[in-house]
Design a protein around this motif. Sequence first.
Motif, PDB file in Angstrom:
ATOM      1  N   GLY A  14      46.883  29.522  33.240  1.00 47.03           N
ATOM      2  CA  GLY A  14      45.864  28.614  32.743  1.00 47.03           C
ATOM      3  C   GLY A  14      45.130  27.876  33.841  1.00 47.03           C
ATOM      4  O   GLY A  14      44.474  26.885  33.593  1.00 47.03           O
ATOM      5  N   GLU A  15      45.221  28.351  35.077  1.00 40.92           N
ATOM      6  CA  GLU A  15      44.610  27.631  36.201  1.00 40.92           C
ATOM      7  C   GLU A  15      43.093  27.514  36.051  1.00 40.92           C
ATOM      8  O   GLU A  15      42.518  26.480  36.350  1.00 40.92           O
ATOM      9  N   LEU A 120      35.540  20.744  44.948  1.00 39.81           N
ATOM     10  CA  LEU A 120      36.470  19.618  44.985  1.00 39.81           C
ATOM     11  C   LEU A 120      37.587  19.819  43.967  1.00 39.81           C
ATOM     12  O   LEU A 120      38.770  19.626  44.280  1.00 39.81           O
ATOM     13  N   ALA A 121      37.231  20.222  42.752  1.00 36.45           N
ATOM     14  CA  ALA A 121      38.236  20.445  41.711  1.00 36.45           C
ATOM     15  C   ALA A 121      39.225  21.524  42.134  1.00 36.45           C
ATOM     16  O   ALA A 121      40.439  21.365  41.937  1.00 36.45           O
ATOM     17  N   VAL A 126      44.767  22.603  43.840  1.00 34.41           N
ATOM     18  CA  VAL A 126      45.739  23.206  44.744  1.00 34.41           C
ATOM     19  C   VAL A 126      46.688  22.132  45.257  1.00 34.41           C
ATOM     20  O   VAL A 126      47.899  22.310  45.300  1.00 34.41           O
ATOM     21  N   ARG A 127      46.148  20.995  45.632  1.00 31.65           N
ATOM     22  CA  ARG A 127      46.967  19.884  46.129  1.00 31.65           C
ATOM     23  C   ARG A 127      47.924  19.380  45.039  1.00 31.65           C
ATOM     24  O   ARG A 127      49.087  19.060  45.304  1.00 31.65           O
ATOM     25  N   ALA A 128      47.419  19.315  43.802  1.00 32.70           N
ATOM     26  CA  ALA A 128      48.222  18.776  42.698  1.00 32.70           C
ATOM     27  C   ALA A 128      49.415  19.659  42.361  1.00 32.70           C
ATOM     28  O   ALA A 128      50.397  19.176  41.808  1.00 32.70           O
ATOM     29  N   ALA A 134      49.612  13.136  42.732  1.00 34.66           N
ATOM     30  CA  ALA A 134      48.245  13.648  42.564  1.00 34.66           C
ATOM     31  C   ALA A 134      48.082  14.262  41.183  1.00 34.66           C
ATOM     32  O   ALA A 134      47.073  14.052  40.514  1.00 34.66           O
ATOM     33  N   ARG A 135      49.073  15.001  40.733  1.00 29.92           N
ATOM     34  CA  ARG A 135      49.001  15.638  39.422  1.00 29.92           C
ATOM     35  C   ARG A 135      48.890  14.584  38.322  1.00 29.92           C
ATOM     36  O   ARG A 135      48.080  14.710  37.410  1.00 29.92           O
TER      37      ARG A 135
END
Length: 145
Positions: A14-15, A120-121, A126-128, A134-135
């Motif tokens: 679902g990414e 940005l999204a 990826v960071r989250a 962050a998530r």
Amino acid sequence: MTSPHDPVPFESNGETDSIDLLTAALRRDAADLEVYAQVLTGTLTEALPPGSVTAQRKRGLADRLAGRDGRVERVEVFLGEQRLVLDLAGGRPKGEVCKEVRGVVLSRRPVALDEWVRELALAVAVRARSDARARAVLERLVHGE
């Protein structure tokens, strides 16, 4: 069909939907650039590691007298080797996506606001995946809380 109140999956399944929801949330207040810049910098500063987000502000006399920070004119987001720059001076947003290694910009690509928000999204999603704080912040952003 995805409801804005469904949980946002940041894992590989679902990414694409997650990126689309995050992109929509990041774009939500873009009609009023001043509000958009304030929300964007505040949310990103809370979600990302210290030093990942910088904002340049312009303070007028009224801002100084009222003790306000002033209007955001430029936002820079550093995520790995990617630097995303949004210049809001003059009322027309100008985006730029840069590849930067050890402080040296290797490439620079001007982009429209929609593409900047999408980049940005992607970078933030990826960071989250590896950062619980962050998530959580991004889920609040997507749900409008």
